[in-house]
Write a protein that holds these residues in place. Structure first.
Motif, PDB file in Angstrom:
ATOM      1  N   GLY A   8       0.805  -1.213   0.000  1.00 30.28           N
ATOM      2  CA  GLY A   8       0.000   0.000   0.000  1.00 30.28           C
ATOM      3  C   GLY A   8       0.834   1.257   0.000  1.00 30.28           C
ATOM      4  O   GLY A   8       1.964   1.287  -0.506  1.00 30.28           O
ATOM      5  N   LEU A   9       0.292   2.308   0.628  1.00 33.81           N
ATOM      6  CA  LEU A   9       0.876   3.638   0.550  1.00 33.81           C
ATOM      7  C   LEU A   9       0.902   4.286   1.934  1.00 33.81           C
ATOM      8  O   LEU A   9      -0.042   4.145   2.711  1.00 33.81           O
ATOM      9  N   VAL A  10       1.980   5.000   2.226  1.00 34.70           N
ATOM     10  CA  VAL A  10       2.076   5.836   3.423  1.00 34.70           C
ATOM     11  C   VAL A  10       2.444   7.241   2.969  1.00 34.70           C
ATOM     12  O   VAL A  10       3.392   7.414   2.199  1.00 34.70           O
ATOM     13  N   VAL A  11       1.683   8.232   3.423  1.00 41.23           N
ATOM     14  CA  VAL A  11       2.045   9.629   3.183  1.00 41.23           C
ATOM     15  C   VAL A  11       2.063  10.342   4.526  1.00 41.23           C
ATOM     16  O   VAL A  11       1.328   9.966   5.445  1.00 41.23           O
ATOM     17  N   ALA A  12       2.905  11.355   4.655  1.00 45.91           N
ATOM     18  CA  ALA A  12       3.066  12.016   5.942  1.00 45.91           C
ATOM     19  C   ALA A  12       3.356  13.498   5.754  1.00 45.91           C
ATOM     20  O   ALA A  12       3.912  13.918   4.740  1.00 45.91           O
ATOM     21  N   GLY A  13       2.945  14.300   6.749  1.00 46.67           N
ATOM     22  CA  GLY A  13       3.199  15.729   6.722  1.00 46.67           C
ATOM     23  C   GLY A  13       3.146  16.287   8.130  1.00 46.67           C
ATOM     24  O   GLY A  13       2.684  15.634   9.059  1.00 46.67           O
ATOM     25  N   ASN A  14       3.581  17.519   8.295  1.00 43.16           N
ATOM     26  CA  ASN A  14       3.631  18.141   9.610  1.00 43.16           C
ATOM     27  C   ASN A  14       2.388  18.962   9.925  1.00 43.16           C
ATOM     28  O   ASN A  14       2.389  19.783  10.846  1.00 43.16           O
ATOM     29  N   ASP A  15       1.323  18.720   9.177  1.00 45.72           N
ATOM     30  CA  ASP A  15       0.052  19.398   9.396  1.00 45.72           C
ATOM     31  C   ASP A  15      -1.038  18.498   8.819  1.00 45.72           C
ATOM     32  O   ASP A  15      -0.801  17.789   7.840  1.00 45.72           O
ATOM     33  N   VAL A  16      -2.217  18.526   9.434  1.00 49.41           N
ATOM     34  CA  VAL A  16      -3.314  17.672   8.964  1.00 49.41           C
ATOM     35  C   VAL A  16      -3.638  17.959   7.502  1.00 49.41           C
ATOM     36  O   VAL A  16      -3.745  17.044   6.671  1.00 49.41           O
ATOM     37  N   ASP A  17      -3.799  19.232   7.168  1.00 52.35           N
ATOM     38  CA  ASP A  17      -4.159  19.591   5.784  1.00 52.35           C
ATOM     39  C   ASP A  17      -3.065  19.201   4.805  1.00 52.35           C
ATOM     40  O   ASP A  17      -3.349  18.706   3.701  1.00 52.35           O
ATOM     41  N   ILE A  18      -1.807  19.390   5.190  1.00 49.04           N
ATOM     42  CA  ILE A  18      -0.695  19.056   4.294  1.00 49.04           C
ATOM     43  C   ILE A  18      -0.669  17.563   4.000  1.00 49.04           C
ATOM     44  O   ILE A  18      -0.510  17.138   2.848  1.00 49.04           O
ATOM     45  N   ALA A  19      -0.828  16.739   5.027  1.00 48.24           N
ATOM     46  CA  ALA A  19      -0.766  15.289   4.835  1.00 48.24           C
ATOM     47  C   ALA A  19      -1.884  14.790   3.937  1.00 48.24           C
ATOM     48  O   ALA A  19      -1.649  13.997   3.012  1.00 48.24           O
ATOM     49  N   PHE A  20      -3.114  15.255   4.180  1.00 47.71           N
ATOM     50  CA  PHE A  20      -4.235  14.777   3.369  1.00 47.71           C
ATOM     51  C   PHE A  20      -4.161  15.323   1.946  1.00 47.71           C
ATOM     52  O   PHE A  20      -4.538  14.635   0.988  1.00 47.71           O
ATOM     53  N   ALA A  21      -3.658  16.538   1.786  1.00 51.42           N
ATOM     54  CA  ALA A  21      -3.474  17.081   0.432  1.00 51.42           C
ATOM     55  C   ALA A  21      -2.445  16.263  -0.336  1.00 51.42           C
ATOM     56  O   ALA A  21      -2.596  16.015  -1.542  1.00 51.42           O
ATOM     57  N   LEU A  22      -1.385  15.841   0.348  1.00 48.56           N
ATOM     58  CA  LEU A  22      -0.357  15.033  -0.306  1.00 48.56           C
ATOM     59  C   LEU A  22      -0.926  13.675  -0.722  1.00 48.56           C
ATOM     60  O   LEU A  22      -0.604  13.164  -1.815  1.00 48.56           O
ATOM     61  N   LEU A  23      -1.772  13.095   0.117  1.00 49.18           N
ATOM     62  CA  LEU A  23      -2.429  11.839  -0.252  1.00 49.18           C
ATOM     63  C   LEU A  23      -3.203  11.998  -1.552  1.00 49.18           C
ATOM     64  O   LEU A  23      -3.087  11.171  -2.473  1.00 49.18           O
ATOM     65  N   HIS A  24      -3.984  13.054  -1.648  1.00 47.55           N
ATOM     66  CA  HIS A  24      -4.787  13.261  -2.858  1.00 47.55           C
ATOM     67  C   HIS A  24      -3.914  13.566  -4.071  1.00 47.55           C
ATOM     68  O   HIS A  24      -4.267  13.194  -5.201  1.00 47.55           O
ATOM     69  N   GLU A  25      -2.777  14.214  -3.873  1.00 49.51           N
ATOM     70  CA  GLU A  25      -1.861  14.468  -4.988  1.00 49.51           C
ATOM     71  C   GLU A  25      -1.266  13.164  -5.508  1.00 49.51           C
ATOM     72  O   GLU A  25      -1.158  12.955  -6.728  1.00 49.51           O
ATOM     73  N   VAL A  26      -0.863  12.282  -4.606  1.00 50.78           N
ATOM     74  CA  VAL A  26      -0.334  10.987  -5.027  1.00 50.78           C
ATOM     75  C   VAL A  26      -1.409  10.192  -5.764  1.00 50.78           C
ATOM     76  O   VAL A  26      -1.139   9.584  -6.815  1.00 50.78           O
ATOM     77  N   GLU A  27      -2.626  10.210  -5.254  1.00 48.06           N
ATOM     78  CA  GLU A  27      -3.723   9.510  -5.921  1.00 48.06           C
ATOM     79  C   GLU A  27      -3.949  10.069  -7.334  1.00 48.06           C
ATOM     80  O   GLU A  27      -4.185   9.311  -8.280  1.00 48.06           O
ATOM     81  N   ARG A  28      -3.876  11.375  -7.462  1.00 49.24           N
ATOM     82  CA  ARG A  28      -4.073  11.993  -8.781  1.00 49.24           C
ATOM     83  C   ARG A  28      -3.004  11.536  -9.758  1.00 49.24           C
ATOM     84  O   ARG A  28      -3.298  11.187 -10.908  1.00 49.24           O
ATOM     85  N   ARG A  29      -1.763  11.503  -9.288  1.00 51.18           N
ATOM     86  CA  ARG A  29      -0.655  11.143 -10.176  1.00 51.18           C
ATOM     87  C   ARG A  29      -0.666   9.662 -10.545  1.00 51.18           C
ATOM     88  O   ARG A  29      -0.200   9.293 -11.630  1.00 51.18           O
ATOM     89  N   LEU A  30      -1.148   8.822  -9.647  1.00 57.67           N
ATOM     90  CA  LEU A  30      -1.083   7.377  -9.888  1.00 57.67           C
ATOM     91  C   LEU A  30      -2.386   6.782 -10.403  1.00 57.67           C
ATOM     92  O   LEU A  30      -2.499   5.561 -10.539  1.00 57.67           O
ATOM     93  N   ALA A  31      -3.351   7.635 -10.695  1.00 55.53           N
ATOM     94  CA  ALA A  31      -4.624   7.143 -11.228  1.00 55.53           C
ATOM     95  C   ALA A  31      -4.406   6.390 -12.539  1.00 55.53           C
ATOM     96  O   ALA A  31      -3.560   6.772 -13.359  1.00 55.53           O
ATOM     97  N   LEU A  32      -5.144   5.319 -12.708  1.00 54.64           N
ATOM     98  CA  LEU A  32      -5.029   4.477 -13.902  1.00 54.64           C
ATOM     99  C   LEU A  32      -6.399   4.312 -14.554  1.00 54.64           C
ATOM    100  O   LEU A  32      -7.430   4.339 -13.870  1.00 54.64           O
ATOM    101  N   PRO A  33      -6.435   4.128 -15.869  1.00 57.63           N
ATOM    102  CA  PRO A  33      -7.720   3.898 -16.527  1.00 57.63           C
ATOM    103  C   PRO A  33      -8.365   2.601 -16.037  1.00 57.63           C
ATOM    104  O   PRO A  33      -7.669   1.625 -15.751  1.00 57.63           O
ATOM    105  N   ILE A  34      -9.675   2.620 -15.926  1.00 52.15           N
ATOM    106  CA  ILE A  34     -10.425   1.441 -15.493  1.00 52.15           C
ATOM    107  C   ILE A  34     -10.897   0.689 -16.732  1.00 52.15           C
ATOM    108  O   ILE A  34     -11.600   1.237 -17.587  1.00 52.15           O
TER     109      ILE A  34
END
Length: 339
Positions: free
Chosen positions: A168-194
């Motif tokens: 799976g995936l681990v993402v981390a940040g020094n702020d709640v908003d930063i960490a969750f934003a980074l998660l969504h950025e990784v998801e955006r970049r790694l999205a694949l066609p269904i």
């Protein structure tokens, strides 16, 4: 400046949101954590992240004591440092969360990431997609102490993102908003066609259900495993990640006029669909749908890496996993799965 209470409330709210997204979290898998001073708040083993706003699912640990324990038997030491949590046991992944220096750590079983993380060439394939981000590839290691040792080797690089091979995936940040934003950025970049699949064959499934005593799956993604030859071959060969092993197990390919061998959790009816054991747990059903979601994102010509028989045996005999399954069944009213 946001108070500790407000920060914790935001953390719970955002944790619950990703917990309700099956493309990120399935059943009681995945976990999030928040560090506040000498406290580490971590999701309790066997609880559902989706309940973060309505139930007390986070356990508070003494962070310095937990970090000191990382030099010993971390898998058995954690319970000594619980400061609160209504008797719940810290997540199996607590050592990983404690080890990372970030204030917020999110561990998800993203179906998009799994489609990459189960590839033999996954690390190379992700280099361009994650370019510019501070990330590291972690070879497969059993969750808990073994995974911590693998991550320690990459800590000098101070990664914000860990792609865990076959996990799976681990993402981390020094702020709640930063960490969750980074998660969504990784998801955006790694999205694949269904990739599409034909519909299930209802007539053949009903005949098979009558003959076996099993029942049709409810999700189209699950049926697609039996309806697309390449996906069926992947499922028959073995398990790609730990939660599939511990919650679901291997399928049996059933053909007409044959009795069901053993007591498998699920049956593949080639070119018709999937049948489930009637008492199959809610967690196992979500894991089957997860597998379908992963497989519909895997291209037909990519090389895959399966867990070995030794990996599977290690997971099934691990006391921490047995405890998590027990709590999971109590939490959602599940019955024992057939494995």
């Amino acid at each position: 400046m946001m108070s500790a209470l407000d920060s914790f409330s935001k953390f719970c709210r955002k944790s619950a949101k990703i917990g309700r997204d099956i493309t990120l979290i399935q059943a009681t898998g995945g976990n999030t954590s928040l560090k506040q001073g000498d406290r580490l708040w971590i999701k309790a083993s066997g609880t559902a992240l989706a309940d973060a706003e309505i139930k007390s699912i986070f356990v508070s640990l003494d962070l310095p004591a937990t970090l000191n324990a990382l030099t010993s038997d971390v898998d058995s030491a954690l319970g000594r440092f619980v400061m609160s949590g209504e008797g719940l046991r810290p997540s199996i992944e607590t050592p990983l969360h404690a080890l990372l220096p970030h204030s917020v750590v999110l561990h998800v079983h993203s179906v998009a990431v799994l489609a990459w993380a189960c590839r033999v060439d996954g690390q190379t394939a992700l280099m361009s997609r994650l370019s510019g981000l501070n990330w590291a590839w972690i070879p497969y290691a059993r969750p808990g102490g073994a995974l911590v040792e693998a991550v320690k080797n990459r800590l000098p690089e101070k990664p914000d993102i860990l792609v865990l091979a076959n996990h799976g995936l681990v993402v981390a940040g020094n702020d709640v908003d930063i960490a969750f934003a980074l998660l969504h950025e990784v998801e955006r970049r790694l999205a694949l066609p269904i990739r599409s699949a034909p519909p299930a064959n209802a007539e053949r499934l009903m005949k098979a259900a009558q003959a076996t005593g099993y029942e049709p799956a409810l999700d189209a993604e699950a049926h697609a495993i039996a309806l697309v030859a390449e996906r069926r071959a992947i499922a028959e060969r073995g398990s790609l990640y730990p939660d599939h092993v511990v919650f679901l197990g291997a399928p049996v390919v059933w053909r007409e006029a044959h009795a069901v061998s053993g007591s498998p959790s699920w049956l593949i009816i080639p070119d018709a669909g999937v049948l489930l054991k009637p008492c199959l747990s809610t967690s196992a059903r979500e894991m089957l749908r997860c597998l379908g979601l992963v497989l519909e994102r895997i291209e037909s010509d990519v090389p895959l890496a399966w867990l070995t028989c030794e990996d599977e045996a290690e997971l099934l005999s691990w006391d921490a996993e047995k405890y998590r399954q027990q709590l999971s069944r109590q939490t959602v009213g599940d019955t024992e799965i057939g494995m």
